[in-house]
Design an enzyme around this catalytic site. Sequence first.
Site, short mmCIF file in Angstrom:
data_model
loop_
_atom_site.label_atom_id
_atom_site.label_comp_id
_atom_site.label_asym_id
_atom_site.label_seq_id
_atom_site.Cartn_x
_atom_site.Cartn_y
_atom_site.Cartn_z
N SER A 118 36.92 45.32 47.47
CA SER A 118 35.41 45.88 47.62
C SER A 118 35.26 46.72 48.64
O SER A 118 34.55 47.70 48.46
CB SER A 118 34.48 44.70 47.34
OG SER A 118 34.44 43.83 46.53
N HIS A 152 31.85 44.26 52.07
CA HIS A 152 31.32 45.19 51.06
C HIS A 152 30.27 46.31 51.84
O HIS A 152 30.31 47.36 51.68
CB HIS A 152 30.36 44.38 50.29
CG HIS A 152 30.89 43.63 49.52
ND1 HIS A 152 31.46 42.44 49.67
CD2 HIS A 152 31.07 43.38 47.92
CE1 HIS A 152 32.06 41.67 48.70
NE2 HIS A 152 31.82 42.29 47.48
#
Length: 377
Positions: free
Chosen positions: A251, A316
């Site tokens: 991610s 993230h």
Amino acid sequence: DPGNTGYISSGKFRSLLESHSSKLDPHKREVLLALADSHTDGQICYQDFVNLMSNKRSNSFRQAILQGNRRLCSKALLEEKGLNLSQRLIRHVAYETLPREIDRKWYYDSYTCCPPPWFMITITLLEARTRMGKGRSASAQPGRGDVAFFLYNGVSLDQFVLQVTHPRYLQNALVYHPQLRAQAWRYLTYIFMHAGIEHLGLNVVLQLLVGVPLEMVHGATRIGLVYVAGVVAGSLAVSVADMTAPVVGSSGGVYALVSAHLANIVMNWSGMKCQFKLLRMGVALICMSMEFGRAVWLRFHPSAYPPCPHPSFVAHLGGVAVGITLGVVVLRNYEQRLQDQSLWWIFVAMYTIFVLFAVFWNIFAYTLLDLKLPPPP
């Protein structure tokens, strides 16, 4: 150029263009006419001509484009008819990623698919292969196919989603674990392990839908730089902000690419001609938010291997931070070299400072804070 001066007059250049126009691609002819119109002194440099014919942008022509002193046919690339499938694909990619018509025509004219977008395809295949082959339980037998590995793992663990909740999941040598942070390869290899098929699936879709077109335009070097920078920033951000948690998934790199692309669209909103851009941006943000929400929920869900928590969601955020800074600069100018951009060096310096800070933090902070880390898997 009988006098061997390296220049010919703009008038002579324009007449030669007209006499040989039938042999030239119309897009390249427009660019060459723009070159002729950009020189107010009435002279065309031979090296500028060579650079353009060999698909290299010269400084003088770049300045002519930036100043708006160019000749551009009013007919947009999107209006051209009779294109084959590959030409329509290249045109679609141009409108997806480039905000200026002159750049879109230049890209359409010069793109040869050599080399192909190998980086994003390779990294995606590696992630899928590692997730299927490496994510099996310790008793799995080697030598079977990738799908067989994944099915075997799902049956043996009795779950095909959220496989990260299984107690044996963290025993893989690729996962980043705070107790094993001295093993430097884990700051990169964690991207080859995912929380489950739902995690892998979304990352693969985003990498292919966003990463491949970006690589077709900007090349493997630029896109690979943004992706790897996001991956490293993700694991280092976790080691600073969520010190007791492991990390899995790609991610960080995916969010770096997607956020850079979305930021580039917003910054060049009027020039971007991709269809349904507002709707598609909304869908992309919703998908990213849902995946981020899943990661937050999983992080605070009761762990299957206490006292170690489930993987962190901070990677993230590290990827997004890289995307809207370093990534935007990399994707902002299709033709300009990175070393010519002052903002590029500023963000590189900021990124380097963060990496050095995180490295020293990982060396000293855990001891100084007397932090109790979960035992190694």
